[in-house]
Design an enzyme around this catalytic site. Structure first.
Site, short mmCIF file in Angstrom:
data_model
loop_
_atom_site.label_atom_id
_atom_site.label_comp_id
_atom_site.label_asym_id
_atom_site.label_seq_id
_atom_site.Cartn_x
_atom_site.Cartn_y
_atom_site.Cartn_z
N LYS A 184 26.60 40.91 34.95
CA LYS A 184 26.16 40.07 33.82
C LYS A 184 26.83 38.71 33.94
O LYS A 184 27.85 38.57 34.59
CB LYS A 184 26.58 40.72 32.49
N ASP A 232 27.74 37.24 38.73
CA ASP A 232 28.79 36.30 38.34
C ASP A 232 30.13 37.04 38.40
O ASP A 232 30.37 37.96 37.63
CB ASP A 232 28.51 35.79 36.92
N GLY A 238 38.88 42.81 45.96
CA GLY A 238 37.45 42.53 45.94
C GLY A 238 36.63 43.71 46.43
O GLY A 238 36.84 44.84 46.01
N SER A 277 30.86 44.47 34.92
CA SER A 277 31.02 43.10 34.41
C SER A 277 30.38 42.05 35.32
O SER A 277 29.84 41.07 34.83
CB SER A 277 32.50 42.77 34.19
N THR A 299 44.27 44.44 43.71
CA THR A 299 42.80 44.44 43.81
C THR A 299 42.39 43.55 44.97
O THR A 299 42.94 42.48 45.18
CB THR A 299 42.15 43.96 42.49
N GLY A 322 38.36 40.40 37.45
CA GLY A 322 39.75 40.86 37.42
C GLY A 322 40.19 41.21 36.00
O GLY A 322 40.95 42.16 35.78
N ASP A 323 39.70 40.45 35.04
CA ASP A 323 40.03 40.72 33.63
C ASP A 323 39.39 42.03 33.16
O ASP A 323 40.01 42.82 32.45
CB ASP A 323 39.57 39.56 32.74
N LYS A 332 42.15 34.54 30.21
CA LYS A 332 42.52 35.81 30.83
C LYS A 332 42.97 36.85 29.81
O LYS A 332 42.55 38.00 29.84
CB LYS A 332 43.59 35.60 31.90
N GLY A 333 43.84 36.44 28.91
CA GLY A 333 44.34 37.38 27.90
C GLY A 333 43.23 37.91 27.01
O GLY A 333 43.10 39.12 26.79
#
Length: 307
Positions: free
Chosen positions: A287, A248, A224, A284, A222, A253-254, A41-42
């Site tokens: 891809k 995908d 969705g 994002s 967030t 979220g990241d 995540k980071g």
């Protein structure tokens, strides 16, 4: 003048397989696709912020092993500063086992943070200069809680903007929340943390109030396809999500958080930043993978022009 961003968080190597459906317990599913790449995540958020135009210093912890080279190699390739990456002989570099349903794009993930779960107090203390020299701290809940508390305390004492992405969700003390400027849970995380089942704008507003009562200044939930509920304590709105064909959803979220912090660092308010973040996330999910799917600034600007 662009503000300096510090992203403090996890790195793991993503080991991703795509199959006809997600296996149920006890089932083996044969897949024709495997991919290995940088994740966590980071790290995902740091790359998303960097690629979307942010001035980013990435802080994470790796082992001294083959998987560590995936992180360092990715950062060098993207032109990111590696000087604040911590390495240890004691623990391995983290990994994530990711299963993706190739029909729906849904995923199931198991994360083994390893080195990222053992960031010491001394290693945190050594970050004082870089955190005090930045303007915004973005962090998550995928490293050990003592390290998260340490960097938030440091940033708070220095009067910095602190963004906490509450993923993967776990209890967060009120004392820590009171130091956070902006919290960015998704609807599931917001539901678990607040006890309010977030399903629409009204319930999102109730969950946001729970955060406000604990001293958080601004809230972004967030949701969705529904978009994001964005509130700054005086005004609130539901920022719509962009309609795209998702291949995908891993790392969406990241991407959102990385785009969001970049937009804030450029002087945008929370609502404009949420729109930029939504575009970053929308690109994002078209891809495959996490870090490799993060869009460039040019792609985001082009997308916003078209939409």
């Amino acid at each position: 003048m662009k503000k300096k961003i510090v992203v403090f968080g996890s790195f793991v190597v993503d080991l991703m397989g795509r199959g006809p459906h997600l296996p149920v317990p006890g089932e083996t599913v044969k897949s024709g696709f495997f991919k290995m790449g940088a994740g966590g995540k980071g790290f995902n958020q740091g790359v998303a912020a960097h690629k979307s135009g942010g001035d980013v210093t990435m802080i994470t912890k790796l082992g001294k092993d083959t998987f560590a080279e995936i992180a360092l190699g990715t950062m060098r390739e993207l032109g990111m500063d590696t000087s604040r990456v911590i390495q240890t002989e004691e623990y391995a570099t983290g990994v994530a086992l990711i299963e993706v349903d190739e029909n729906s794009g849904q995923n199931a993930i198991m994360v083994i943070p390893s080195a990222c779960d053992h960031i010491t107090d001394a290693e945190v203390a050594a970050l004082k200069e870089v955190i005090e020299g930045a303007d915004i701290l973005l962090t998550q809940l995928e490293t050990n809680m003592s390290s998260i508390k340490g960097v938030i305390d440091m940033a708070h004492a220095a009067g910095k903007t602190i963004i906490l992405n509450t993923a993967p969700v776990q209890p967060v003390e009120d004392a820590l929340l009171s130091k956070v400027t902006i919290v960015t849970p998704n609807e599931v995380e917001a539901s678990i943390l607040t006890g309010v089942k977030v399903v629409d704008e009204q319930s999102a507003a109730q969950a946001a109030d729970w955060f406000f009562q604990r001293g958080v200044k601004k809230v972004v939930i967030t949701m969705g396809g529904m978009g994001a509920y964005v509130a700054d304590g005086t005004h609130a709105e539901l920022t719509p999500a962009f309609r795209v064909n998702a291949i995908d959803t891993t790392g969406a979220g990241d991407a959102y958080n990385g785009g969001f912090v970049t937009a804030l660092s450029e002087g945008n308010d929370i609502f404009a930043a949420a729109r930029f973040a939504a575009a970053t996330a929308a690109l994002s999910v078209q891809k495959m993978g996490t870090t490799p799917s993060m869009p460039t600034r040019e792609e985001i600007e082009e997308f916003l022009k078209e939409h």
